[in-house]
Write a protein that holds these residues in place. Structure first.
Motif: not given
Length: 353
Positions: A22-25, A230-237, A243-246, A284-290
């Motif tokens: 999402v944010n490489c650039n 049961a791991c998590k990561t959080t991300a802003w878009r 606000r960050p999503q998990q 299987l729906q949010n992995s693009s929000i990283l």
């Protein structure tokens, strides 16, 4: 709990063309005392002067906050303001990796189930320069941030700012303020290439003051067992949500990564490099929000609401049959981290459970 096997062969990976980013650039004494925090927050929120104090603080510091984004200067908060609850001693005693599952907000507000609450996972920091958002990292000591080396290509430390305690990037009305620090040193893995050994440390110019929304995350240590499922990561878009999503991930055994990942990510023998691992988004729906550089953190077994960092986000690989996240395998790279932190005499209590 699935067993994870780290049997790979060192390889050169040429995979940047396939990477979507999402944010490489652009209940014991060593646990966080939630009743104590609840009582303090309630006392603060019912105080007749609380709102005025916050308003005065924000008006006084608004210019500094705005200027820090443009000039690269740190906002130097020497201590938690006197009108805010004082948690320093409690946090110092509990150690790293404690989340606050109900958040720290004093405002009655319903949020989306996937949205991170204020102060829930308070080790994630935002990295920026003249661009308002570059990526994220994990605070592992008051002056050390762990992130992905690929995030810092051709960037100089004097141009970077680390913001801890951030939550709503479109607002400065949180009850506990964020803190900004300038970066004075970037330490990249000396064998980083492609996405292999994709790890870096940022050393800031002055230690962050720990407070409820600014805490450190544990790193893997011998004998610590964590739940890979049961791991998590959080991300802003920033373009769509302030606000960050998990996102919840299940780390996969290495042989499954070999099957899931496209061949450019694999060595000639079709195995994944040991410095990398993969995980699937359980929904299987949010992995693009990283956010590249963000920590992938997993629950420590036997320790309620306590987490250790298992990986670092590189990006997501979108294929028709699955959505898979690619991460740095932090366990494999712990010797390198210890080698960097040892000479700096970084206190182990900040990053070991």
């Amino acid at each position: 709990m699935p067993k994870i096997y780290y049997n790979g062969v060192l390889s050169v990976l040429f995979a940047s063309c396939l990477l979507t980013c999402v944010n490489c650039n652009a209940d014991s004494n060593d646990k966080l005392n939630y009743d104590y925090i609840d009582n303090k927050v309630n006392q603060y929120s019912t105080s007749s002067t609380a709102k005025n104090d916050v308003d005065i603080f924000l008006k006084t510091n608004q210019t500094n906050v705005d200027n820090s984004n443009r000039s690269g200067k740190s906002i130097r908060m020497e201590s938690t303001p006197s009108y805010l609850p004082q948690f320093k001693d409690s946090m110092e005693e509990t150690g790293c990796g404690f989340g606050y599952p109900n958040g720290l907000s004093v405002y009655a507000e319903e949020i989306n189930a996937s949205e991170v609450q204020f102060g829930e996972f308070s080790w994630t920091v935002k990295i920026h320069n003249d661009e308002p958002f570059i990526g994220t990292g994990a605070l592992i000591a008051p002056d050390i941030v762990l992130t992905a080396a690929i995030l810092l290509r051709e960037l100089k430390p004097e141009n970077l700012i680390v913001r801890a305690g951030e939550w709503d990037i479109g607002s400065v009305t949180e009850v506990f303020p964020h803190q900004d620090r300038s970066v004075k040193l970037i330490i990249r893995h000396n064998e980083f290439y492609g996405v292999v050994n994709n790890i870096a440390l940022l050393v800031v110019d002055m230690k962050f003051i720990l407070q409820p929304n600014i805490r450190t995350l544990c790193l893997p240590s011998p004998g610590t067992i964590f739940d890979y499922s049961a791991c998590k990561t959080t991300a802003w878009r920033p373009a769509t949500n302030n606000r960050p999503q998990q996102t919840h991930f299940q780390i996969q055994p290495r042989h499954k990564c070999d099957q899931r990942l496209p061949s450019p990510y694999l060595a000639q023998d079709y195995t994944l490099d040991e410095s990398l691992m993969c995980a699937i988004d359980e929904n299987l729906q949010n992995s693009s929000i990283l956010n590249t550089g963000a920590p992938l953190f997993c629950p420590i077994q036997g320790a309620m609401n306590r987490y250790t960092q298992a990986g670092i986000v590189i990006g997501s690989i979108n294929r028709s049959e699955s959505k898979t996240g690619l991460f740095v395998n932090l366990t494999h790279l712990m010797p390198w981290i210890f080698k960097q932190l040892g000479p700096r005499q970084t206190d182990l209590k900040y990053y070991l459970p």
